[in-house]
Design an enzyme around this catalytic site. Structure first.
Site, short mmCIF file in Angstrom:
data_model
loop_
_atom_site.label_atom_id
_atom_site.label_comp_id
_atom_site.label_asym_id
_atom_site.label_seq_id
_atom_site.Cartn_x
_atom_site.Cartn_y
_atom_site.Cartn_z
CG ASP A 143 -26.97 -24.55 -35.53
OD1 ASP A 143 -26.62 -24.82 -35.70
OD2 ASP A 143 -28.39 -24.95 -35.98
CB SER A 166 -22.22 -23.14 -34.97
OG SER A 166 -21.58 -24.79 -35.91
CG ASP A 172 -30.77 -27.50 -37.46
OD1 ASP A 172 -30.79 -26.99 -37.19
OD2 ASP A 172 -31.09 -27.87 -38.83
#
Length: 270
Positions: free
Chosen positions: A8, A43, A216
């Site tokens: 990410d 992403s 995250d």
């Protein structure tokens, strides 16, 4: 043995200033190339923004963008999952009529779109993440594009409730997911970073056990669920901590690069 790495970007690979140690990454990347380890940028952001972080590598890297809705490689669209136009119109009507205090970006393959009447601060924010971005007078007539995601900006304290409301309201037609810091993505059910990465692994005949993954936020969960080599960043959401096998140092300390360096060092020991 690690054969692919997926990262990410915001809050994970990038530091608090939206950057990374490029010289350090170049040294690591040279080792990855030498060992034929593929690097996947995964992403919720737009492909055109993501590739700007890796100049000169567009032919080599794999981009899983817009939370898995599209895969780009060598500058070409390899895979796309789209919303039906009828549903796009229904979602836009709901967002604009029922949630006047949120900001909306309609994400297409060719460009992203926001209203000319959108908040000026939001426009500045949007330009940071959407390098191909157009302003439109209204969404009554949709632009000529293939639509793959909606990106919303809401008050941080309202994020959880709005995600829950949208998922109930559309009852399986969409999936709303928090992507961190007051951002919500509306995505196609079953289409995630994890499903897109699994598609790539199948093409390469690589097992998920050979994937190293970092994330995250909640839009990283399916990617982290793929592999036992999964890392939550030090400032991750509770759900990500519960999903990942390990914890990486903070993105402010180049935690992703630290972990990859450790793996590469261990793999070269006799």
């Amino acid at each position: 043995m690690i054969r692919a790495i997926s990262v990410d970007m915001d809050g994970t690979f990038l530091d608090e200033n939206g950057e990374y140690n490029r010289a350090r990454f170049e040294r690591i990347y040279a080792e990855l190339v030498k060992h034929q380890i593929k690097f996947i940028v995964a992403s919720g952001n737009q492909y055109y923004q993501l590739k700007s972080f890796f100049p000169g590598k567009d032919e080599e890297l794999f981009y899983v963008a817009e939370n898995g809705a599209v895969i780009f490689h060598q500058g070409e669209l390899r895979s796309v999952n789209r919303f039906e136009e009828r549903l796009v119109q229904k979602i836009l009507r709901t967002l604009i009529q029922d949630y006047q205090d949120l900001q909306v970006i309609l994400c297409g393959v060719k460009s992203a779109y926001l209203l000319k009447a959108a908040d000026s601060n939001f426009k500045t924010f949007a330009k940071k993440y959407y390098f191909e971005l157009q302003e439109v007078n209204s969404f009554d007539v949709l632009p000529d594009d293939t639509f793959i995601k909606f990106a919303l900006d809401v008050e941080v304290t309202k994020t959880g409730q709005i995600v829950e409301d949208l998922n109930q309201m559309f009852n399986g037609e969409i999936r709303a997911v928090a992507s961190g810091h007051g951002s919500i993505d509306i995505i196609i059910p079953g289409v995630t970073k994890g499903s897109a990465i699994q598609q790539l692994l199948n093409e390469w005949r690589v097992t998920p056990d050979d994937l190293l993954a970092f994330g995250d936020a909640n839009n990283d969960i399916e990617m982290l669920q793929l592999t036992p080599n999964s890392y939550a960043m030090q400032e991750s959401s509770p759900e990500v901590f519960a999903t990942a096998k390990y914890i990486a140092p903070s993105n402010k300390e180049a935690g992703v690069l630290q972990v990859i360096e450790d793996y590469m060092e261990k793999s070269q020991r006799p």
